[in-house]
Design a protein around this motif. Sequence first.
Motif, PDB file in Angstrom:
ATOM      1  N   PHE A 194     -40.957   2.287 -50.835  1.00 46.03           N
ATOM      2  CA  PHE A 194     -40.840   2.393 -49.380  1.00 46.03           C
ATOM      3  C   PHE A 194     -42.192   2.020 -48.763  1.00 46.03           C
ATOM      4  CE2 PHE A 194     -40.736   4.548 -45.275  1.00 46.03           C
ATOM      5  CZ  PHE A 194     -39.470   4.249 -44.835  1.00 46.03           C
ATOM      6  N   PRO A 195     -42.185   1.263 -47.633  1.00 49.58           N
ATOM      7  CA  PRO A 195     -43.464   0.864 -47.025  1.00 49.58           C
ATOM      8  C   PRO A 195     -44.311   2.089 -46.637  1.00 49.58           C
ATOM      9  CG  PRO A 195     -41.644  -0.367 -46.063  1.00 49.58           C
ATOM     10  CD  PRO A 195     -41.039   0.693 -46.930  1.00 49.58           C
ATOM     11  N   THR A 196     -45.503   2.169 -47.213  1.00 47.93           N
ATOM     12  CA  THR A 196     -46.353   3.343 -47.009  1.00 47.93           C
ATOM     13  C   THR A 196     -46.786   3.496 -45.551  1.00 47.93           C
ATOM     14  OG1 THR A 196     -47.139   3.020 -49.254  1.00 47.93           O
ATOM     15  CG2 THR A 196     -48.436   4.487 -47.870  1.00 47.93           C
ATOM     16  N   GLY A 197     -47.138   2.367 -44.921  1.00 49.73           N
ATOM     17  CA  GLY A 197     -47.595   2.435 -43.533  1.00 49.73           C
ATOM     18  C   GLY A 197     -46.549   3.041 -42.619  1.00 49.73           C
ATOM     19  N   ARG A 198     -45.290   2.673 -42.822  1.00 52.52           N
ATOM     20  CA  ARG A 198     -44.220   3.206 -41.963  1.00 52.52           C
ATOM     21  C   ARG A 198     -44.062   4.706 -42.152  1.00 52.52           C
ATOM     22  NH1 ARG A 198     -39.130  -0.191 -43.013  1.00 52.52           N
ATOM     23  NH2 ARG A 198     -38.114   1.660 -42.185  1.00 52.52           N
ATOM     24  N   LYS A 199     -44.220   5.139 -43.408  1.00 56.82           N
ATOM     25  CA  LYS A 199     -44.131   6.568 -43.704  1.00 56.82           C
ATOM     26  C   LYS A 199     -45.234   7.310 -42.962  1.00 56.82           C
ATOM     27  CE  LYS A 199     -42.794   7.744 -48.246  1.00 56.82           C
ATOM     28  NZ  LYS A 199     -43.128   8.035 -49.648  1.00 56.82           N
ATOM     29  N   TRP A 200     -46.450   6.787 -43.076  1.00 55.62           N
ATOM     30  CA  TRP A 200     -47.597   7.445 -42.453  1.00 55.62           C
ATOM     31  C   TRP A 200     -47.431   7.495 -40.935  1.00 55.62           C
ATOM     32  CZ3 TRP A 200     -53.027   6.250 -44.916  1.00 55.62           C
ATOM     33  CH2 TRP A 200     -52.977   6.555 -46.287  1.00 55.62           C
ATOM     34  N   GLU A 201     -46.976   6.384 -40.383  1.00 55.94           N
ATOM     35  CA  GLU A 201     -46.840   6.319 -38.930  1.00 55.94           C
ATOM     36  C   GLU A 201     -45.818   7.348 -38.447  1.00 55.94           C
ATOM     37  OE1 GLU A 201     -45.016   2.813 -37.194  1.00 55.94           O
ATOM     38  OE2 GLU A 201     -46.693   2.725 -35.761  1.00 55.94           O
ATOM     39  N   ALA A 202     -44.705   7.447 -39.181  1.00 57.08           N
ATOM     40  CA  ALA A 202     -43.662   8.391 -38.770  1.00 57.08           C
ATOM     41  C   ALA A 202     -44.190   9.825 -38.775  1.00 57.08           C
ATOM     42  CB  ALA A 202     -42.458   8.280 -39.702  1.00 57.08           C
ATOM     43  N   VAL A 203     -44.996  10.167 -39.781  1.00 55.75           N
ATOM     44  CA  VAL A 203     -45.540  11.526 -39.834  1.00 55.75           C
ATOM     45  C   VAL A 203     -46.572  11.707 -38.722  1.00 55.75           C
ATOM     46  CG1 VAL A 203     -46.872  13.173 -41.212  1.00 55.75           C
ATOM     47  CG2 VAL A 203     -45.089  11.810 -42.278  1.00 55.75           C
ATOM     48  N   ALA A 204     -47.449  10.709 -38.543  1.00 56.06           N
ATOM     49  CA  ALA A 204     -48.482  10.828 -37.505  1.00 56.06           C
ATOM     50  C   ALA A 204     -47.843  11.075 -36.148  1.00 56.06           C
ATOM     51  CB  ALA A 204     -49.344   9.568 -37.481  1.00 56.06           C
ATOM     52  N   LYS A 205     -46.690  10.442 -35.904  1.00 51.99           N
ATOM     53  CA  LYS A 205     -46.044  10.555 -34.589  1.00 51.99           C
ATOM     54  C   LYS A 205     -45.118  11.758 -34.471  1.00 51.99           C
ATOM     55  CE  LYS A 205     -46.038   5.734 -33.152  1.00 51.99           C
ATOM     56  NZ  LYS A 205     -45.250   4.483 -33.178  1.00 51.99           N
ATOM     57  N   ALA A 206     -44.839  12.437 -35.584  1.00 48.10           N
ATOM     58  CA  ALA A 206     -43.880  13.548 -35.528  1.00 48.10           C
ATOM     59  C   ALA A 206     -44.457  14.679 -34.683  1.00 48.10           C
ATOM     60  CB  ALA A 206     -43.571  14.044 -36.937  1.00 48.10           C
ATOM     61  N   PRO A 207     -43.692  15.188 -33.717  1.00 51.34           N
ATOM     62  CA  PRO A 207     -44.237  16.204 -32.820  1.00 51.34           C
ATOM     63  C   PRO A 207     -44.471  17.570 -33.483  1.00 51.34           C
ATOM     64  CG  PRO A 207     -41.942  15.708 -32.274  1.00 51.34           C
ATOM     65  CD  PRO A 207     -42.350  14.745 -33.323  1.00 51.34           C
ATOM     66  N   ALA A 208     -43.651  17.916 -34.483  1.00 44.30           N
ATOM     67  CA  ALA A 208     -43.795  19.249 -35.090  1.00 44.30           C
ATOM     68  C   ALA A 208     -45.132  19.359 -35.827  1.00 44.30           C
ATOM     69  CB  ALA A 208     -42.636  19.504 -36.056  1.00 44.30           C
ATOM     70  N   ARG A 209     -45.702  20.553 -35.842  1.00 45.32           N
ATOM     71  CA  ARG A 209     -46.970  20.809 -36.522  1.00 45.32           C
ATOM     72  C   ARG A 209     -46.805  22.036 -37.401  1.00 45.32           C
ATOM     73  NH1 ARG A 209     -51.026  16.785 -35.850  1.00 45.32           N
ATOM     74  NH2 ARG A 209     -49.832  15.424 -34.492  1.00 45.32           N
ATOM     75  N   PRO A 210     -47.614  22.227 -38.440  1.00 47.03           N
ATOM     76  CA  PRO A 210     -48.588  21.274 -38.968  1.00 47.03           C
ATOM     77  C   PRO A 210     -47.940  20.131 -39.752  1.00 47.03           C
ATOM     78  CG  PRO A 210     -48.456  23.218 -40.364  1.00 47.03           C
ATOM     79  CD  PRO A 210     -47.561  23.478 -39.193  1.00 47.03           C
ATOM     80  N   HIS A 211     -48.743  19.132 -40.046  1.00 42.30           N
ATOM     81  CA  HIS A 211     -48.305  18.060 -40.937  1.00 42.30           C
ATOM     82  C   HIS A 211     -48.907  18.315 -42.316  1.00 42.30           C
ATOM     83  CE1 HIS A 211     -47.934  15.102 -37.295  1.00 42.30           C
ATOM     84  NE2 HIS A 211     -47.090  16.099 -37.231  1.00 42.30           N
TER      85      HIS A 211
END
Lengths: 611, 330
Positions: free
Chosen positions: A253-270
């Motif tokens: 799976f494309p790593t960048g897309r995974k990272w971006e989705a987590v970075a943008k996820a509103p729930a915290r913590p990550h």
Amino acid sequence: MDLHFHGPDATLTERSVVDSVLGLPPSEGPGGLRITRDEGHHSLVQRSKLLPAFHAVQNRFGWIPPGAMDYICRRLSVPPAEAHGVASFYHMFTLKSTPPTVVHVCDDVACRIKGSEGLCTELQHALGAEGWKRSPCLGQCERAPAALVVRAGETPSATSVAPANSQSLLAARAADLPASADTRESIRASVPQFGSDNLRLLSRVGRVNPCSLEAYQASGGYSALTKGILQGPEAVIAEVMASKLMGRGGAAFPTGRKWEAVAKAPARPHYVVCNADESEPGTFKDRVLMEGDPFAVIEGMTIAGLATGSEQGYLYIRGEYPQATERLKHALEAARAAHLLGPKILGSSFSFDIELRSGAGAYICGEETALFNSIEGKRGEPRNKPPFPVHVGLFGKPTVINNVETLVNIPQILALGGEAYSRIGTAGSAGPKLFCVSGHVTRPGVYEVDFGITLGQLIQQAGGVAGGKAIRAVLLGGAAGSFVGPDQLNIPLSFEGTRAAGASLGSGVVLVFDESVDLADILLRIAAFFRDESCGQCVPCRVGTVRQEELLHRLRSGKPMRSYADELELLKEIGQVMRDASICGLGQAASNAVESAFATLNPMPKVAQIR
Amino acid sequence: MSDDSLWFRPPPRPSHPPIAPTPVETPRVEISIDGQAVAVPDTATILDACRSIGIDTPTLCYLETLTPVNVCRVCVVEVKGSRTLVPACSRRVEPGMEIQTNSPRVQLSRKMVLEFLGSSVDLSTAPTALEYSSRYGANAGRYGPAKEAALAGERDAREPGHHHPPGSLHAETVAQPVKIDNNLYVRDYSKCILCYKCVEACGTDAQNTFAIAVAGRGFDARISTEDNIPLPDSACVYCGNCIGVCPTGALMFKSEYDLRQRGEWDEARQTKTDTICPYCGVGCTLSLHVQDNQIVKVTSPLDVEVTHGNLCIKGRFGYGFVQGGDPDKE
């Protein structure tokens, strides 16, 4: 929660072992006071200490005595029935009294063709039924046959012995062998390309002292993190996107897309999780990376934390890798001491720390959601997807989970620049790739090549088949991958190239079998592996893996219940329902190798089937 | 503290009756099932959507009152664009989903799941599973004759990651002796399809007692108390809610089990009478199953708001007095 206990009280030793992991109980009474404030989150975090507590007890006593089990349950507010359910899920935990020293002998595919059965027979003679156990792949395939000597006691130890023979195993069992003092020499044997200047991922393995942070930094380590902190999370993600890096654990799976989705996820913590539960039979690349270049894994994880806005990472390593675990433990402490982990890393506002968690013998925990459950102190049963980990992951929070090799690529990407990195390899598969070459080749080991090299070229690089024999088959991608025949050596090793050939790269396994191999025996071992490692949650996999093994056994013993063609038809239907209806990748892939072998290699010829 | 302090005064009576809250309009999602366009609330699952248009989707591990675990995989459907089949019971609908509930792939998977269960589990007291099996043409016999049953406790002692290689041409099963360790209910794990319902009912979905959990791994996974201790030693409170949700009769009232053993169990001769439990003020609905003027078991309807099918030990088992029995003698 009103818990009910029945067992004997924990002895003082048992208590102190548990307390060494969980801290002293908050009151004098056994188990201490129940903490009532913030119960929800508290109990979640508490529960996640279940496996570490089991490990401590198992390491001390060689099994988990009922008193210790009850004490752990009291301390963590876990119902005893659930704790029993968790402990009985993992094959490195024992629930009945066992000798303190146990030799785990790998009898999986790569060791099988190097004489592991003989080893088992010899141990059976020497030790009887107790004192040794069979094990699925121990990830030492380049040095097969392998074994792991686990010794419980006040100073517990676990030692990998490979290549093993019965004398060396009995010696290792009798004496407390210190781990090899030399930190660089021993691993060079696993990297046949050692000395080459063209290596990126393996450049430090065997060359730079894995126990020295200074040596790591002197060889360019941590410059990527420094750069990342200066550039900021968005720029890091942009570089990783531009690099076209795809996950190296098997799913690509494309790593960048995974990272971006987590970075943008509103729930915290990550959370950031490193999947180091490398258990795919035939795979050992992550072990070599962790043993040979542990700081690179930690730096990659730290950059992932920076990019995704996480402050906590978990590194989940399989329990069968004692040396890699030690190296990582040491590296984490060194990084923490140098303020490269912890609050305000490198003087920035970015804080991040990593907790090391050990698996306890369960292939399924390499599945990302099963791994989360295992960290959370539950049975390693995969969750249904969706929701995906980037939204609902560890502790129900957005989580980025990457394979070890993927993370080791990250510092390379930041150093080279994403765009330049993407030009390595082929159009559809960017970057360097590690392959685990083992079996009947002259120089087994981890090979770093650019994507696009053909299977035949890689085997040639490994010295070709030992003894000049012909190739009978190659297992590509591990037990969950597929067999290819000697006519398919021109397959380009890239995601798109293998897909076009109906195979997959999986975790980068290239297990070569020469013409002397009994392919039917290998297939039965793979079928047994999936039966053993199925978590048992869903029907298609739980029963399908059993029926598949039974059917192969019928064909192998020449006693089919119906015509050969009808048996093959049934095998196909079993494969189809496992692929279509299983919850996770284990069940979905459990028939790949078997079906691919029957499609092209005629592993159980019909002539042998006459009653 | 005097009684006229502020917090002891009742609030003033409202001057007008409270207005009923306006029903929340849930957004609707357009999907297609077997070519038929359907609009369902966006909170619906595929199973809800199928049921809303009368498609009978088989389920075994699903129950309205429990969290879906989607483990039996008999409800799988084909969703366009999805590599694998998806479980209808837990998968939420998404706009534009194109669902096939009866494609050859779906039929094959359902048939195989039912064959796998039929060939490894005793389904003789699971009428629903038997009905599905004949609906999908499952032939459990094609995996060979069943292996002999395990000895008592043998399956419970199995270690994860190890099994005896198949040595004969027989099909492995979960057959084992019935566990009878109390007078209220029996556990016949030869009939267990591992649907997780009892564990859920014993845990956070109903009773919060946590007396049982899934233990072991793979084909040796099983429902167990800690260390397989007998129920009377365990945390079990005998609410019987696990019996209420068991789809196969693996968990069975001792009264029913004894009648079946004697060959006297006859549902055709039974009546079912709903009444209210006399023990406490909660007012649980009891369904009394009566055969030959004797109560043979007590259930509660799933759709009753008071119980959602759950009872306590008194409502479930405390009916001896109705039949004039001397409780001291029981």
